[in-house]
Design a protein around this motif. Structure first.
Motif, PDB file in Angstrom:
ATOM      1  N   VAL A  12       0.843  -1.199   0.000  1.00  0.00           N
ATOM      2  CA  VAL A  12       0.000   0.000   0.000  1.00  0.00           C
ATOM      3  C   VAL A  12       0.879   1.251   0.000  1.00  0.00           C
ATOM      4  O   VAL A  12       0.594   2.224  -0.710  1.00  0.00           O
ATOM      5  N   ALA A  16       0.819   4.212  -2.763  1.00  0.00           N
ATOM      6  CA  ALA A  16       0.619   5.608  -2.365  1.00  0.00           C
ATOM      7  C   ALA A  16       1.858   6.451  -2.628  1.00  0.00           C
ATOM      8  O   ALA A  16       1.856   7.653  -2.345  1.00  0.00           O
ATOM      9  N   LEU A  18       4.671   6.455  -1.068  1.00  0.00           N
ATOM     10  CA  LEU A  18       5.234   6.950   0.188  1.00  0.00           C
ATOM     11  C   LEU A  18       6.465   6.111   0.518  1.00  0.00           C
ATOM     12  O   LEU A  18       6.349   4.893   0.712  1.00  0.00           O
ATOM     13  N   GLY A  19       7.628   6.728   0.572  1.00  0.00           N
ATOM     14  CA  GLY A  19       8.828   6.029   0.999  1.00  0.00           C
ATOM     15  C   GLY A  19       8.873   6.018   2.522  1.00  0.00           C
ATOM     16  O   GLY A  19       9.044   7.060   3.143  1.00  0.00           O
ATOM     17  N   LEU A  20       8.652   4.865   3.125  1.00  0.00           N
ATOM     18  CA  LEU A  20       8.562   4.797   4.589  1.00  0.00           C
ATOM     19  C   LEU A  20       9.729   3.997   5.154  1.00  0.00           C
ATOM     20  O   LEU A  20      10.225   3.060   4.523  1.00  0.00           O
ATOM     21  N   GLU A  24       8.519   3.137  10.517  1.00  0.00           N
ATOM     22  CA  GLU A  24       7.201   3.668  10.151  1.00  0.00           C
ATOM     23  C   GLU A  24       6.286   2.542   9.694  1.00  0.00           C
ATOM     24  O   GLU A  24       5.094   2.521  10.033  1.00  0.00           O
ATOM     25  N   LEU A  28       2.807   1.677  11.448  1.00  0.00           N
ATOM     26  CA  LEU A  28       1.583   1.780  10.658  1.00  0.00           C
ATOM     27  C   LEU A  28       0.829   0.459  10.607  1.00  0.00           C
ATOM     28  O   LEU A  28      -0.398   0.442  10.620  1.00  0.00           O
ATOM     29  N   LEU A  32      -2.908   0.776  11.561  1.00  0.00           N
ATOM     30  CA  LEU A  32      -3.910   0.568  10.513  1.00  0.00           C
ATOM     31  C   LEU A  32      -4.822  -0.597  10.885  1.00  0.00           C
ATOM     32  O   LEU A  32      -6.042  -0.532  10.693  1.00  0.00           O
ATOM     33  N   TYR A  39     -13.579  -0.141  11.642  1.00  0.00           N
ATOM     34  CA  TYR A  39     -14.406  -0.204  10.430  1.00  0.00           C
ATOM     35  C   TYR A  39     -15.380  -1.386  10.480  1.00  0.00           C
ATOM     36  O   TYR A  39     -16.455  -1.332   9.878  1.00  0.00           O
TER      37      TYR A  39
ATOM     38  N   GLY B 366       7.880  10.720   1.216  1.00  0.00           N
ATOM     39  CA  GLY B 366       8.273  10.135   2.500  1.00  0.00           C
ATOM     40  C   GLY B 366       8.859  11.182   3.437  1.00  0.00           C
ATOM     41  O   GLY B 366       8.624  11.154   4.648  1.00  0.00           O
ATOM     42  N   PHE B 369       5.739  14.528   4.035  1.00  0.00           N
ATOM     43  CA  PHE B 369       4.503  14.355   4.811  1.00  0.00           C
ATOM     44  C   PHE B 369       4.809  13.900   6.236  1.00  0.00           C
ATOM     45  O   PHE B 369       5.715  13.093   6.460  1.00  0.00           O
ATOM     46  N   LYS B 374       0.549  10.667   6.483  1.00  0.00           N
ATOM     47  CA  LYS B 374       0.922   9.355   5.931  1.00  0.00           C
ATOM     48  C   LYS B 374      -0.114   8.292   6.306  1.00  0.00           C
ATOM     49  O   LYS B 374      -0.501   7.464   5.490  1.00  0.00           O
ATOM     50  N   ARG B 375      -0.549   8.327   7.570  1.00  0.00           N
ATOM     51  CA  ARG B 375      -1.524   7.337   8.032  1.00  0.00           C
ATOM     52  C   ARG B 375      -2.808   7.442   7.207  1.00  0.00           C
ATOM     53  O   ARG B 375      -3.381   6.448   6.785  1.00  0.00           O
ATOM     54  N   ILE B 377      -3.221   8.802   4.187  1.00  0.00           N
ATOM     55  CA  ILE B 377      -2.998   8.409   2.788  1.00  0.00           C
ATOM     56  C   ILE B 377      -2.978   6.884   2.689  1.00  0.00           C
ATOM     57  O   ILE B 377      -3.551   6.301   1.760  1.00  0.00           O
ATOM     58  N   MET B 378      -2.351   6.243   3.652  1.00  0.00           N
ATOM     59  CA  MET B 378      -2.301   4.771   3.656  1.00  0.00           C
ATOM     60  C   MET B 378      -3.714   4.187   3.795  1.00  0.00           C
ATOM     61  O   MET B 378      -4.098   3.284   3.054  1.00  0.00           O
ATOM     62  N   LEU B 379      -4.482   4.711   4.744  1.00  0.00           N
ATOM     63  CA  LEU B 379      -5.855   4.222   4.934  1.00  0.00           C
ATOM     64  C   LEU B 379      -6.671   4.382   3.665  1.00  0.00           C
ATOM     65  O   LEU B 379      -7.390   3.476   3.245  1.00  0.00           O
TER      66      LEU B 379
END
Lengths: 100, 527
Positions: A12, A16, A18-20, A24, A28, A32, A39, B366, B369, B374-375, B377-379
């Motif tokens: 994911v 997205a 996003l380089g994590l 992180e 997450l 999550l 939910y 990375g 943000f 980040k959380r 966007i991930m969700l």
């Protein structure tokens, strides 16, 4: 309801763009999954006969005349680009680079 | 400089400006002095533009002088905001000014044009003092997610002002400006208004054009006013509301001019309540609500009843599903809106020669943000990804329909407005909810459903609990802003003599100290 593995979280993050860091990603994954548990509450409700709501005020077909209006001056548009060459924004190579 | 100037409401300042007893330069000067002096301790402002503000004050003064020379009709025709200072949340474009949305990824970004509401404020002659701090991309309920440090609540400097519009709420509460602009996606105007003891309104979705506003969740985002009383909030809403061709979701619904003439007299204002039907939604007295907050709300409801309104218990049965629905819909839309931050046309850019462009995107986003963004966007990316779209996003949109129907049913039964708590708790300490996203999200349990349904909501101060402000919320059908503000004005009128009304924020005096601890220091000490 679904739960996310570490590989899912990495996938994911890539979708997205996003380089994590590994830290992180770890954090997450836990957060999550905790949020996804909340939910699950929605599955209590039978919504098979309920239409979805995407907008709350019912506006339809908002159109305007197709008339040209002045745009921003070129310099104003280019001023925020991190790399610029004359009248152009320098973008990263998307074809022919080492990664393609 | 006259210290009392900065405690006066905008309408009182406007009368003195028209009469020539006061100049805009004096008001703006006092505002600047106070905002600059407090900024170390409060961190409410990300930028303050002293020179431009004073220059605009001078041109406002010239307009006052010209109108006075022309006669009473000309002064009466002047806009009520002319010459008065306003705070803009730092996601509203002001041409030539930095616009960060509280994010490193937009640090140094200079807006090339004015937002629609900035244009409207300029036309009115209001003076933008500067741009206020906020949770990054408006995602947060405490202002602790700003990339530029938290904001202290002037009632207790160890506590948050709420969020995401925490800077504008604090600037108004601290007396820096009579007017502030905020935006709300889930509760980002009413919740900080409640926590800082100010008035805040989230108008109907579509009431105010979002042209020139940094987008978060486009089916929810809306702009609204902060003020220290309802008359000022109404005047500010009037100035910015209305159809704008550049935002096709802004509605062609007339903006009532009565927003400019809410009754000044308390008897007339209170008279509005006679014969009105208020609904008290039982689901808004949520688990985890602080007993003293509940007590203030019950007292306020009793006061409204005592002044002639009928109060009926009502039910909004799907309220409890609001949080889960919101935290699917909003992150999904955010993940799409925030895809634009790629470091190419503007914003932070991290590139390495010879590297794949996707690696540049990963590195830029990375680094740019913060954790909450980040959380989300991930969700959102997950909720929209193949195989989960129906289970999450479509399901949430269906539940959204049920949430909206709850409100339709109540208003369809003849209820004029709902009255409820704004926030289940008073302002909390730095760090109290930062490690637990779900606890933070609960801050907005009483405001989220209203946004999901696109409805207007107003928060007005209704006293103190443990010495901290409590907000009373009025919720109405679409386009009922004027009625809600009349309810708010009526509540002000019937509680005009209450002792808490004349109190200054309890720790504001500490912000005067030039060596005061910063909110960053306070957060570190509490960690």
């Amino acid at each position: 309801m679904a739960s996310l593995s570490r590989a899912d979280v990495e996938h994911v993050a890539f979708l997205a763009r996003l380089g994590l860091t590994p830290q992180e990603l770890d954090q997450l994954q836990g957060q999550l999954n905790h949020i996804l548990e909340q939910y699950a509450k929605l599955s209590e409700i039978d919504t098979s006969a309920i239409p979805p709501t995407a907008q709350t005020i019912e506006l339809e077909n908002i159109l305007r005349e197709d008339v040209a209006t002045p745009s921003l001056p070129q310099d104003a548009v280019l001023a925020n680009a991190s790399r610029r060459e004359g009248e152009f924004i320098v973008v990263p190579p998307i074809l022919g680079g080492e990664g393609s | 400089m006259d210290g009392t100037l900065t405690r006066l409401p905008g309408h009182a300042l406007a009368s003195r400006l028209r009469a020539g007893e006061l100049s805009s330069r004096e008001i703006v000067g006092a505002s600047l002095e106070l905002a600059e002096r407090h900024n170390r301790a409060l961190n409410a402002w990300l930028t303050i533009d002293r020179e431009r503000a004073l220059a605009e004050a001078d041109s406002a003064d010239a307009r006052f002088a010209a109108a006075r020379a022309e006669g009473p009709a000309a002064t009466a025709a002047l806009h009520p905001l002319l010459g008065l200072p306003v705070a803009l949340k730092d996601l509203v474009s002001l041409a030539g000014g930095q616009c960060t949305a509280g994010s490193r990824i937009l640090e140094g970004y200079v807006a090339p044009y004015d937002a629609h509401i900035t244009e409207r404020l300029r036309e009115a002659g209001a003076i933008v003092l500067g741009k206020t701090n906020m949770d990054e991309f408006a995602m947060g309920s405490s202002n602790e997610w700003s990339a530029f440090g938290p904001v202290s609540n002037p009632w207790d400097l160890d506590r948050v002002p709420g969020g995401s519009s925490g800077g504008s709420a604090t600037a108004v509460a601290a007396g820096h400006v009579p007017f502030g602009i905020g935006t709300a996606t889930g509760g980002s105007i009413r919740q900080p208004a409640a926590l800082t003891g100010t008035v805040g309104m989230k108008p109907t979705y579509g009431r105010v054009s979002r042209y020139g506003i940094v987008a978060f969740a486009s089916s929810l985002d809306q702009i609204g006013p902060f003020a220290r009383d309802t008359r000022d909030a109404a005047a500010l809403l009037h100035a910015v509301a209305g159809r704008d061709e550049r935002d096709s979701t802004s509605a062609p619904v007339p903006v009532p001019d009565e927003l400019l003439t809410l009754p000044a007299g308390d008897d007339e204002a209170a008279g509005w309540l006679r014969g009105k039907r208020l609904g008290l939604p039982r689901e808004y007295f949520v688990a985890g609500m602080e007993p003293e907050v509940e007590a203030r709300i019950r007292e306020a409801v009793a006061a409204l009843e005592g002044a002639g309104a009928t109060v009926e218990d009502v039910s909004l049965p799907h309220t409890d599903y609001g949080l889960a629905t919101y935290y699917i819909v909003a992150p999904a839309e955010a993940s799409a809106n925030l895809a634009r931050y790629d470091g190419v046309r503007y914003g932070l850019s991290i590139r390495e020669a010879g590297r794949d462009f996707i690696a540049d995107y990963l590195a830029t986003r990375g680094a740019g943000f913060g954790p909450e963004v980040k959380r989300r966007i991930m969700l959102g990316t997950y909720a929209l990804s193949a195989g989960y779209y129906d289970a999450f996003y479509v399901k949430a949109q269906k539940v959204r329909t049920l949430i909206k129907r709850d409100f339709d049913d109540v208003f369809g039964s003849g209820i004029d407005a709902l009255v409820a708590p704004t926030s289940p708790t008073v302002a909390f300490r730095f760090g109290a909810r930062i490690a637990d996203p779900v606890a933070m999200y609960l801050s907005d349990a009483c405001t989220l459903p209203v946004n999901m349904a696109g409805l207007p909501g107003l928060s007005v101060p209704c006293g103190l609990a443990e010495g901290l402000p409590v907000g009373l919320q009025f919720i109405g059908p679409a386009w009922s802003e004027l009625a809600l503000l009349r309810f708010g004005r009526a509540y002000e009128a019937i509680t005009a003599g209450a002792g808490w009304r004349s109190l200054e924020p309890a720790q504001l005096h500490l912000a005067d100290d030039p060596s005061a601890r910063t909110p960053m220091d306070r957060r570190a000490a509490l960690a």
